[in-house]
Design a protein around this motif. Structure first.
Motif, PDB file in Angstrom:
ATOM      1  N   ILE A 186       7.870   5.866   2.200  1.00 50.49           N
ATOM      2  CA  ILE A 186       8.165   5.187   0.940  1.00 50.49           C
ATOM      3  C   ILE A 186       6.943   4.354   0.554  1.00 50.49           C
ATOM      4  O   ILE A 186       6.264   3.783   1.421  1.00 50.49           O
ATOM      5  CB  ILE A 186       9.419   4.300   1.067  1.00 50.49           C
ATOM      6  N   ASP A 187       6.631   4.310  -0.723  1.00 50.57           N
ATOM      7  CA  ASP A 187       5.506   3.518  -1.210  1.00 50.57           C
ATOM      8  C   ASP A 187       5.923   2.054  -1.342  1.00 50.57           C
ATOM      9  O   ASP A 187       6.929   1.734  -1.997  1.00 50.57           O
ATOM     10  CB  ASP A 187       5.036   4.030  -2.570  1.00 50.57           C
ATOM     11  N   LEU A 188       5.136   1.170  -0.724  1.00 51.59           N
ATOM     12  CA  LEU A 188       5.442  -0.263  -0.762  1.00 51.59           C
ATOM     13  C   LEU A 188       4.257  -1.037  -1.339  1.00 51.59           C
ATOM     14  O   LEU A 188       3.109  -0.820  -0.934  1.00 51.59           O
ATOM     15  CB  LEU A 188       5.746  -0.784   0.648  1.00 51.59           C
ATOM     16  N   PRO A 189       4.506  -1.958  -2.255  1.00 52.87           N
ATOM     17  CA  PRO A 189       3.430  -2.761  -2.857  1.00 52.87           C
ATOM     18  C   PRO A 189       3.080  -3.960  -1.975  1.00 52.87           C
ATOM     19  O   PRO A 189       3.439  -5.105  -2.280  1.00 52.87           O
ATOM     20  CB  PRO A 189       4.042  -3.189  -4.192  1.00 52.87           C
ATOM     21  N   PHE A 190       2.357  -3.710  -0.895  1.00 55.26           N
ATOM     22  CA  PHE A 190       2.062  -4.782   0.048  1.00 55.26           C
ATOM     23  C   PHE A 190       1.272  -5.917  -0.595  1.00 55.26           C
ATOM     24  O   PHE A 190       1.362  -7.066  -0.141  1.00 55.26           O
ATOM     25  CB  PHE A 190       1.295  -4.238   1.253  1.00 55.26           C
ATOM     26  N   ASP A 191       0.496  -5.622  -1.632  1.00 55.54           N
ATOM     27  CA  ASP A 191      -0.252  -6.684  -2.299  1.00 55.54           C
ATOM     28  C   ASP A 191       0.674  -7.688  -2.969  1.00 55.54           C
ATOM     29  O   ASP A 191       0.286  -8.828  -3.230  1.00 55.54           O
ATOM     30  CB  ASP A 191      -1.230  -6.092  -3.309  1.00 55.54           C
ATOM     31  N   LYS A 192       1.908  -7.279  -3.232  1.00 59.91           N
ATOM     32  CA  LYS A 192       2.900  -8.181  -3.828  1.00 59.91           C
ATOM     33  C   LYS A 192       3.894  -8.720  -2.796  1.00 59.91           C
ATOM     34  O   LYS A 192       4.529  -9.753  -3.016  1.00 59.91           O
ATOM     35  CB  LYS A 192       3.673  -7.458  -4.939  1.00 59.91           C
ATOM     36  N   LEU A 193       4.046  -8.019  -1.673  1.00 59.01           N
ATOM     37  CA  LEU A 193       5.072  -8.382  -0.696  1.00 59.01           C
ATOM     38  C   LEU A 193       4.576  -9.318   0.397  1.00 59.01           C
ATOM     39  O   LEU A 193       5.335 -10.163   0.891  1.00 59.01           O
ATOM     40  CB  LEU A 193       5.625  -7.111  -0.033  1.00 59.01           C
ATOM     41  N   GLN A 208      -6.490   2.922   2.808  1.00 59.61           N
ATOM     42  CA  GLN A 208      -5.169   2.900   2.210  1.00 59.61           C
ATOM     43  C   GLN A 208      -5.229   2.234   0.840  1.00 59.61           C
ATOM     44  O   GLN A 208      -6.067   1.355   0.600  1.00 59.61           O
ATOM     45  CB  GLN A 208      -4.168   2.150   3.110  1.00 59.61           C
ATOM     46  N   ASN A 209      -4.343   2.664  -0.029  1.00 59.42           N
ATOM     47  CA  ASN A 209      -4.278   2.122  -1.378  1.00 59.42           C
ATOM     48  C   ASN A 209      -3.042   1.251  -1.546  1.00 59.42           C
ATOM     49  O   ASN A 209      -2.223   1.127  -0.642  1.00 59.42           O
ATOM     50  CB  ASN A 209      -4.232   3.269  -2.400  1.00 59.42           C
ATOM     51  N   THR A 210      -2.898   0.680  -2.738  1.00 59.64           N
ATOM     52  CA  THR A 210      -1.657   0.006  -3.105  1.00 59.64           C
ATOM     53  C   THR A 210      -1.069   0.717  -4.323  1.00 59.64           C
ATOM     54  O   THR A 210      -1.806   1.024  -5.263  1.00 59.64           O
ATOM     55  CB  THR A 210      -1.893  -1.473  -3.459  1.00 59.64           C
ATOM     56  N   PRO A 211       0.227   1.006  -4.349  1.00 58.80           N
ATOM     57  CA  PRO A 211       1.154   0.816  -3.227  1.00 58.80           C
ATOM     58  C   PRO A 211       0.774   1.711  -2.046  1.00 58.80           C
ATOM     59  O   PRO A 211       0.055   2.688  -2.210  1.00 58.80           O
ATOM     60  CB  PRO A 211       2.509   1.190  -3.819  1.00 58.80           C
ATOM     61  N   THR A 212       1.285   1.376  -0.876  1.00 62.30           N
ATOM     62  CA  THR A 212       0.898   2.024   0.366  1.00 62.30           C
ATOM     63  C   THR A 212       2.031   2.888   0.889  1.00 62.30           C
ATOM     64  O   THR A 212       3.173   2.424   1.014  1.00 62.30           O
ATOM     65  CB  THR A 212       0.542   0.958   1.426  1.00 62.30           C
ATOM     66  N   GLU A 213       1.719   4.156   1.191  1.00 64.55           N
ATOM     67  CA  GLU A 213       2.740   5.044   1.738  1.00 64.55           C
ATOM     68  C   GLU A 213       3.070   4.601   3.162  1.00 64.55           C
ATOM     69  O   GLU A 213       2.204   4.589   4.034  1.00 64.55           O
ATOM     70  CB  GLU A 213       2.260   6.492   1.729  1.00 64.55           C
ATOM     71  N   SER A 214       4.312   4.227   3.383  1.00 68.47           N
ATOM     72  CA  SER A 214       4.731   3.630   4.647  1.00 68.47           C
ATOM     73  C   SER A 214       5.820   4.464   5.302  1.00 68.47           C
ATOM     74  O   SER A 214       6.765   4.907   4.643  1.00 68.47           O
ATOM     75  CB  SER A 214       5.259   2.208   4.413  1.00 68.47           C
ATOM     76  N   SER A 215       5.694   4.651   6.596  1.00 70.71           N
ATOM     77  CA  SER A 215       6.654   5.452   7.350  1.00 70.71           C
ATOM     78  C   SER A 215       7.946   4.690   7.599  1.00 70.71           C
ATOM     79  O   SER A 215       7.960   3.453   7.667  1.00 70.71           O
ATOM     80  CB  SER A 215       6.061   5.865   8.699  1.00 70.71           C
ATOM     81  N   ILE A 237       6.779  -5.712  12.292  1.00 68.16           N
ATOM     82  CA  ILE A 237       5.558  -5.475  11.532  1.00 68.16           C
ATOM     83  C   ILE A 237       5.832  -4.411  10.477  1.00 68.16           C
ATOM     84  O   ILE A 237       6.610  -3.480  10.700  1.00 68.16           O
ATOM     85  CB  ILE A 237       4.392  -5.053  12.457  1.00 68.16           C
ATOM     86  N   HIS A 238       5.177  -4.574   9.316  1.00 66.43           N
ATOM     87  CA  HIS A 238       5.291  -3.605   8.228  1.00 66.43           C
ATOM     88  C   HIS A 238       3.938  -3.021   7.839  1.00 66.43           C
ATOM     89  O   HIS A 238       3.815  -1.813   7.669  1.00 66.43           O
ATOM     90  CB  HIS A 238       5.915  -4.266   6.989  1.00 66.43           C
ATOM     91  N   ALA A 239       2.937  -3.880   7.690  1.00 67.73           N
ATOM     92  CA  ALA A 239       1.618  -3.450   7.206  1.00 67.73           C
ATOM     93  C   ALA A 239       0.602  -3.600   8.325  1.00 67.73           C
ATOM     94  O   ALA A 239       0.019  -4.674   8.520  1.00 67.73           O
ATOM     95  CB  ALA A 239       1.214  -4.280   5.995  1.00 67.73           C
ATOM     96  N   GLY A 240       0.383  -2.532   9.059  1.00 62.94           N
ATOM     97  CA  GLY A 240      -0.490  -2.595  10.217  1.00 62.94           C
ATOM     98  C   GLY A 240      -1.906  -3.025   9.889  1.00 62.94           C
ATOM     99  O   GLY A 240      -2.533  -3.766  10.651  1.00 62.94           O
ATOM    100  N   ALA A 241      -2.436  -2.574   8.769  1.00 62.71           N
ATOM    101  CA  ALA A 241      -3.815  -2.903   8.392  1.00 62.71           C
ATOM    102  C   ALA A 241      -4.017  -4.401   8.233  1.00 62.71           C
ATOM    103  O   ALA A 241      -5.124  -4.914   8.397  1.00 62.71           O
ATOM    104  CB  ALA A 241      -4.185  -2.181   7.095  1.00 62.71           C
TER     105      ALA A 241
END
Length: 311
Positions: free
Chosen positions: A50-57, A74-81, A239-243
């Protein structure tokens, strides 16, 4: 007329049918990855991405997040497993989390298909352990208000079941949060007679122990699986955003019910996993979500598992 090899080749080229380029296949291999942990068989199962907007979350400046993601291509939104884990102890078949089912759209809800592709059937699952009751972890429990895992008992920390299954809590929740309650209720209600909450740190099966890691939700729980001296820690949504959160584990996310406790839980579990060299399974790190943590400054490096043949 004498036919030379060149003439023959030209004649074949003229007479042979011309095929258009093959269409793109558009699919990947079934999403399961299997390892042995001592005598236990562990199968990572993909529910999709699922694509998640980590820059906003994430609770840090958006530009800092975007830069960290870019360093990891990786881009934003980020494809997340969205990952779950199936444990065969030899006496029990245990599923940790169930994916989103139909609660998050068509890019998720693939867990059952991947479970079947891995060689198992939903009715073979004896017990389901939930890290917490967010929709992307419980949605796969039910389909059309019917149980998917027809013989399974469902276990979760009482703090989470008391909170997310409460009509009173849903009534007073903000409008944009009510869906979390509705998803939990719709998913667990079909199992009403087979939901068995536990309280805090509990041994649930031989070699499988629940440990409180409250913060992301009121009853968020990790599960430690051990066999023959080998250890796997299933950390759910620590954890959600490993980077971002591996090098800076202090960064929290908007999904956390209690950001301070979520950060503290992550720090405690990460420190122990890195110190012990335990294998880690994460719900939202790129599938299969299995790897090791290595200390790096004030944060950590993530070392994914290598692909190996089972022996």
């Amino acid at each position: 007329m004498k036919f030379t090899p060149l003439f023959a080749a030209l004649a074949f080229a003229v007479s042979a049918p011309v095929f258009a380029a093959a269409p793109l296949a558009g699919t990947n291999a079934p999403g399961f990855h299997r390892i042995m942990l001592g005598d236990f068989e562990v199968t990572a199962l993909s529910d999709g991405t699922i694509d998640l907007p980590f820059d906003k979350l994430l609770h840090e400046p958006a530009a800092v997040t975007t830069k960290a993601l870019a360093r990891n291509f990786q881009n934003t939104p980020t494809e997340s497993s969205v990952n779950a884990f199936l444990i065969n102890t030899g006496s029990k078949l245990i599923l940790v989390d169930t994916g989103a089912g139909s609660l998050f759209g068509p890019t998720l809800g693939k867990l059952v298909a991947n479970l079947k592709a891995s060689g198992y059937r939903p009715e073979q699952v004896d017990e389901i352990y939930l890290t917490h009751l967010h929709p992307d972890h419980v949605g796969g429990l039910a389909a059309s208000s019917q149980t998917v895992f027809t013989n399974a008992v469902v276990r979760a920390d009482k703090h989470d079941t008391d909170f997310w299954l409460s009509q009173a809590n849903m009534d007073k929740a903000p409008v944009d949060s009510k869906g979390f309650f509705q998803g939990a209720m719709a998913s667990l209600n079909p199992y009403a007679q087979r939901v068995q909450p536990f309280s805090g740190d509990t041994e649930l099966a031989a070699g499988v122990r629940a440990t409180s890691s409250y913060g992301h939700t009121p009853g968020h729980t990790i599960y430690t699986v051990e066999s023959k001296g080998k250890k796997l820690v299933l950390i759910g949504d620590l954890i959600h955003a490993g980077a971002v959160q591996f090098p800076h584990p202090e960064v929290t996310i908007g999904f956390d019910s209690d950001a301070k406790n979520a950060a503290a839980a992550r720090a405690k579990v990460f420190q122990a996993a890195a110190r012990e060299g335990a294998l880690v399974g994460a719900s939202h790190i790129s599938f299969p979500g299995l790897g090791h943590l290595r200390t790096a400054g004030k944060g950590y490096d993530w070392v994914p598992v290598s692909y190996t043949q089972l022996r």
